[in-house]
Design an enzyme around this catalytic site. Sequence first.
Site, PDB file in Angstrom:
ATOM      1  N   SER A 140       1.031  -1.345   0.265  1.00  0.00           N
ATOM      2  CA  SER A 140      -0.041   0.042   0.448  1.00  0.00           C
ATOM      3  C   SER A 140       1.043   1.430   0.010  1.00  0.00           C
ATOM      4  O   SER A 140       2.124   0.957  -0.225  1.00  0.00           O
ATOM      5  CB  SER A 140      -1.397   0.052   1.255  1.00  0.00           C
ATOM      6  OG  SER A 140       0.103   0.432   2.137  1.00  0.00           O
ATOM      7  N   LYS A 141       0.382   2.247  -0.144  1.00  0.00           N
ATOM      8  CA  LYS A 141       0.816   3.932   0.014  1.00  0.00           C
ATOM      9  C   LYS A 141       2.187   3.034   0.522  1.00  0.00           C
ATOM     10  O   LYS A 141       3.029   4.345   0.327  1.00  0.00           O
ATOM     11  CB  LYS A 141      -0.007   4.707   0.141  1.00  0.00           C
ATOM     12  CG  LYS A 141      -1.242   4.744  -0.311  1.00  0.00           C
ATOM     13  CD  LYS A 141      -2.254   4.020  -0.532  1.00  0.00           C
ATOM     14  CE  LYS A 141      -3.151   2.862  -0.798  1.00  0.00           C
ATOM     15  NZ  LYS A 141      -4.149   2.553   0.125  1.00  0.00           N
ATOM     16  N   ARG A 142       1.700   3.424   2.023  1.00  0.00           N
ATOM     17  CA  ARG A 142       2.920   3.454   2.837  1.00  0.00           C
ATOM     18  C   ARG A 142       4.274   2.495   3.098  1.00  0.00           C
ATOM     19  O   ARG A 142       4.714   2.716   3.144  1.00  0.00           O
ATOM     20  CB  ARG A 142       2.406   2.714   4.251  1.00  0.00           C
ATOM     21  CG  ARG A 142       2.089   1.821   5.006  1.00  0.00           C
ATOM     22  CD  ARG A 142       1.347   1.845   5.707  1.00  0.00           C
ATOM     23  NE  ARG A 142       0.557   0.169   5.912  1.00  0.00           N
ATOM     24  CZ  ARG A 142       0.877  -1.044   6.223  1.00  0.00           C
ATOM     25  NH1 ARG A 142       2.370  -0.893   6.954  1.00  0.00           N
ATOM     26  NH2 ARG A 142       0.450  -1.853   5.822  1.00  0.00           N
TER      27      ARG A 142
END
Length: 463
Positions: free
Chosen positions: A236-238
């Site tokens: 995911s984005k993180r």
Amino acid sequence: MMITRFAPSPTGHLHIGGARTALFNYLLARGQGGRFILRIEDTDVQRSEEAYAAGILEAMTWLGLSWDGEPVRQSARTGLHREFVQRLLSEGAAYWCSCRPEDLEAQRKKALAEGGKPRYDGRCRELGLGPAPGSVVRFKGPQSGQAAWQDQIKGPISFDCQELDDLVLLRGDGQPTYNLAVVVDDLTMGVTHIIRGDDHVNNTPRQILLYRALGAEPPLFGHVPMILGKDKTRLSKRHGATSVLAYRDLGYLPQALVNYLVRLGWAHGDQEVFRLQELIEKFSLKHVGKSAAVFNDDKLNWLNAHYLKQTPPQELAALMWPLLAARGHAKPSDAFLAQAAAAVRERGKTLTELADKAEFFFEDLPALDPQGAARLLTDDGRELLDDFGRRLLAAWPAERGDFDELLKALAQDRGVKIGQAAQPLRLALTGQTASPGLFEIVETLGPEKVQRRLAAALAWRPA
RNA sequence: GUCCCCAUCGUCUAGUCUGGUCCAGGACACCGGCCUUUCACGCCGGCAACACCGGUUCAAAUCCGGUUGGGGACGCCA
């Protein structure tokens, strides 16, 4: 004929996982002389955005994954979807349900709290309700038996129909839902192989049941495992960059990303490097792994560096130039650009890194690295540099070999090591203590620029 | 919680279907060396894994069962 499809929803960017799914579908179809369809699943009007749809097409194009025909908009087919719902309704395979969303939500919460499976209890199933504002149409699924299939990647998978509740086909506002729309579209578009992410396995038995209710033979299904981040949780984005276009902007080559993605979960013996055409010939679902894979930047970097090294200087120059132009440099000759590209080609892992390393070529006077200058441009150092410069300019025009001789002679005359003799000039010409080959730089810059940079370095004094 | 899926070096994986050729091969990363005017590139070498337990068998990374661990799904999202 084999027909595959990639069916992203335009509710976000095309990410790494989606790109791999698209790639597998593309490879499969191209390898079999089949068709590869792109269908934008925009039935969720709230969350779908036109900009995302455009971005997905842009990313697919950049990757080189060409689809057949025009991209299909699922939202343009709602009429067809409703016809199928009507058919199911009239055949008694679907029914109207007037339960309110809030009540359903409360039931789910309660079931979950009691440790049960949160599923619709089918209370409207036998009520014989008719259409009403806000009512939905549900699928009247079988309550016994099994829904099973031979997964093209994972092997046999089966679900007990008891586990499945009656899914909504038509929303309260009359919009078809995902599960209905995919089945109708895949069926009517003649899709033969549905290759999609792992997160869809639970939808598959429901969809198989729908095919059956429609009297149709389900297509073949294959579920590709997910891609995880370094901490082994869903990417995911993180975890940093996840969108395909972000990788492009970071300076990655599409060939590298494609090559990396295909090897994430698939292998062809010990081979690591594949061209797209080669993948089309060699790819098969048989060798796609069953377990999730961790995304690893190091290996992507290695592949990108590999493809960078393979790119002819002129081509590389064309790819690098926009980055340099964005930094405000004036466009030099194509030959100069190509030479600069060739000089840095093996020294970076991304186009961005190459642009960084080549930047000194384009500056009027590169800023001298303070530490390097303090160390190399001492009184002795400047004298050495002056001597070197004079010899260099006097020898012009010279061949690469002549420069080598010149450097050796200088070192010998001055009683220093070759490395010591070369460093001041390197600093003067590039501003740095690490750079491409010295004489490669000298040749590329030409006598005027060399002289100018030399003069600036000779004028340098400790602060 | 329930259902579904998965399990080989730190990571990607070959090998698993068709047990023996595997005291497990390749790649990335890492470490060491060589090359070298710097930095890289390249080359050579090294470290490092069959989750665990039991069963079947002359023989198991490979087959079977269980355990543990991980992931996914459980929406009028897709």
